[in-house]
Design an enzyme around this catalytic site. Structure first.
Site, PDB file in Angstrom:
ATOM      1  N   CYS B  33      17.277  29.517  19.682  1.00 26.69           N
ATOM      2  CA  CYS B  33      17.777  28.271  20.275  1.00 26.69           C
ATOM      3  C   CYS B  33      16.661  27.540  21.010  1.00 26.69           C
ATOM      4  CB  CYS B  33      18.960  28.519  21.189  1.00 26.69           C
ATOM      5  SG  CYS B  33      18.542  28.731  22.917  1.00 26.69           S
ATOM      6  N   ASP B  35      14.971  28.299  24.176  1.00 24.35           N
ATOM      7  CA  ASP B  35      14.560  28.655  25.535  1.00 24.35           C
ATOM      8  C   ASP B  35      14.988  30.073  25.894  1.00 24.35           C
ATOM      9  OD1 ASP B  35      13.713  25.986  25.907  1.00 24.35           O
ATOM     10  OD2 ASP B  35      15.759  25.410  26.446  1.00 24.35           O
ATOM     11  N   CYS B  58      10.774  24.383  27.116  1.00 26.97           N
ATOM     12  CA  CYS B  58      10.184  23.057  27.274  1.00 26.97           C
ATOM     13  C   CYS B  58       9.971  22.722  28.743  1.00 26.97           C
ATOM     14  CB  CYS B  58      11.109  22.029  26.636  1.00 26.97           C
ATOM     15  SG  CYS B  58      12.709  21.969  27.440  1.00 26.97           S
ATOM     16  N   CYS B 102      19.361  22.736  29.464  1.00 29.79           N
ATOM     17  CA  CYS B 102      18.380  23.553  30.189  1.00 29.79           C
ATOM     18  C   CYS B 102      18.912  23.915  31.578  1.00 29.79           C
ATOM     19  CB  CYS B 102      17.047  22.820  30.336  1.00 29.79           C
ATOM     20  SG  CYS B 102      16.256  22.489  28.764  1.00 29.79           S
TER      21      CYS B 102
END
Lengths: 393, 121
Positions: B33, B35, B58, B102
């Site tokens: 995915c 992360d 990221c 995130c």
């Protein structure tokens, strides 16, 4: 201002001063509508015709085979939809590849919804299309083969002349998106048996918003935009004369300088690749080792994510790009990296550095100095790297 | 596309690194995915006295990890459990829409770390 090291020339390029000069002239001295009868308008027509001739000469075509468009995307759309519309009585099958630009892939997907059948050819680990599969999937309903000349992400150069022979043998129209290859490697529409090619001006140091589709004489194609009779009835709309003039000049310069620039960029690119291979462990280089655009370097740096690396490089004054899922709005990884078989987690760490006319030896030295440090900083808190090191022990 | 606050936490992440003998560890996400976040906490008398993280991801993933470790320090476990993805995103002056996941990851990592601690004691 800190120094800018622009290594994203496959995305776009700066406009050359020689090009700005001819465009300025058009904007101020030659702004007439080329469709008018009076001499002032005819001046604009003349500028446009000269540019058309130059562009045609650069690819071994004739001037009435050049159709100006708003850029590479429109040229690709015109090729795919224009051929589909004009030839659907013959068949509704199109062959393309899994690594085409979205301008071709998404045009094909739209046609699929209209009942066309599309074959997306596989590529090998280097990104070269499978020619056996191409021959195998051709049928009497096949009306178009569209395969890019060189891939924008990994730089792999496709065997266009061979595909051209296959297309000719089966009497199928052959289109190639040459947006990335023109000005970097040689393109000759006759030698390569091409019926159509797409060209974009802003990838070869010309202005944005202009490009063209080469359409071989006698090709059955219909327009996708309707209006006036411009561009041999194939593309309506008042012509972007300054853009066309700038495009012509940029194309002339880029093609004339191809061999020299190709050698220079190959040397710099190889220097960069060797330097990175030496300085960074666990790095994978993507694309074909030799059949590759001179200035394109695509790699996957393991245990880190591409977008975070791009942000770090940005702070260091370096512009680059990534095929990581995290950097796209859709959160999908690059379709090209998937097609060459990279696992998701490796594709996440992809980095594309595309060199251009302004790239110097000093730029490469600087990148080799700072990039490994940036990688190290990101790996320092990567749980994947930690696990890898522990496993190693 | 990122706020100054996100960039600041990305450039200078707080509490970064592995923790020795953490009282609770939370690991969420997977490499497919995109992360992976690992959050470590130290707990004393029901209060989170220290937090650290390691993240593969990221800019937003790194910044949210950094922010969540800042937010939890000094909080009781019950207070920490109230920290939502929204709290983290707001503390960073917002996140782009496609990066909101995130902050969800940061919330989940924190919950997982607390759960891990509670299982141990």
């Amino acid at each position: 201002m800190k120094k800018l090291i622009y290594l994203d020339n496959n995305a776009t390029t700066p406009v050359r001063p020689e090009v700005v000069e001819v465009m300025d002239f058009c904007h101020t001295e030659c702004f007439g509508n080329p469709s008018t009868v009076y001499s002032f308008g005819r001046n604009a027509k003349r500028v446009m015709d000269e540019s058309r001739e130059k562009i045609a000469r650069m690819i071994d075509a004739s001037k009435d085979e050049i159709v100006f468009t708003s850029g590479g995307t429109e040229a690709d759309n015109l090729a795919v939809f224009g051929i589909a519309k004009a030839n659907k009585d013959k068949g509704k099958h199109i062959i393309t590849s899994k690594i085409e630009h979205h301008a071709v892939i998404n045009s094909c997907k739209a046609l699929e919804k209209d009942g066309f059948e599309i074959t997306y050819l596989d590529v090998d680990k280097y990104g070269i299309v499978n020619l056996e599969q191409l021959e195998r999937t051709i049928k009497k309903e096949t009306i178009l083969i569209s395969i890019m000349h060189a891939n924008n992400e990994i730089g792999t150069i496709e065997p266009i002349a061979e595909i051209g022979k296959i297309a000719k043998k089966h009497k199928i129209y052959f289109h190639s998106d040459t947006v990335q290859s023109i000005g970097k490697i040689n393109v000759d529409v006759k030698e390569m048996n091409l019926d159509m090619i797409s060209i974009s001006s802003h990838k070869l140091y010309g202005p944005k918003g202009i490009g063209c589709l080469y359409v071989k004489k006698g090709t059955r194609i219909k327009p996708i935009l309707y209006g006036g009779e411009q561009e041999h009835h194939l593309r309506a709309g008042t012509e972007n004369v300054p853009g066309i003039a700038g495009f012509g000049r940029a194309m002339e310069l880029a093609v004339t300088e191809t061999d020299k620039e190709n050698k220079r960029l190959t040397r710099l690119r190889d220097m960069l690749q060797e330097g990175l291979a030496k300085r960074i462990m666990h790095i994978i280089f993507n694309g074909h080792p030799t059949e590759r655009l001179p200035g394109t370097l695509n790699c996957a740096i393991q245990f880190i994510e591409g977008e975070s690396l791009i942000l770090k490089l940005d702070d260091l004054g370096i512009c680059a790009s990534t095929g990581s899922a995290c950097s796209s709005a859709s959160l999908e990884p690059s379709h090209v990296l998937m097609a060459i078989g990279l696992p998701h987690e490796i594709a996440h760490g992809s980095l594309r550095l595309s060199l251009g006319r302004d790239t110097t030896d000093e730029d490469i030295d600087y990148v080799l100095d700072v990039l490994p440090k940036a990688v190290e900083e990101l790996r320092a808190f990567s749980p994947l790297y930690k696990e890898f090191l522990k496993k190693g022990k | 596309m990122y706020s100054e606050k996100v960039m600041e936490h990305f450039r200078h992440p707080r509490n970064v690194g592995e923790m020795e003998n953490p009282d609770g560890t939370g690991r969420v996400g997977n490499p497919v995915c995109g992360d992976i976040m690992e959050l470590y906490i130290k707990v004393k008398d029901g209060v989170i006295v220290d937090a650290k993280f390691q993240t593969f991801g990221c800019g937003a993933a790194i910044a949210t990890s950094s922010m969540v470790t800042e937010l939890v320090k000094g909080k009781t476990l019950d207070e920490a459990l109230k920290i939502s993805n929204k709290t983290v995103a707001e503390a960073l002056d917002g996140l782009p829409a496609n990066k909101l996941h995130c902050s969800v990851l940061a919330e989940e990592a924190l919950q997982a770390a607390i759960e891990d601690y509670r299982k141990k004691v």
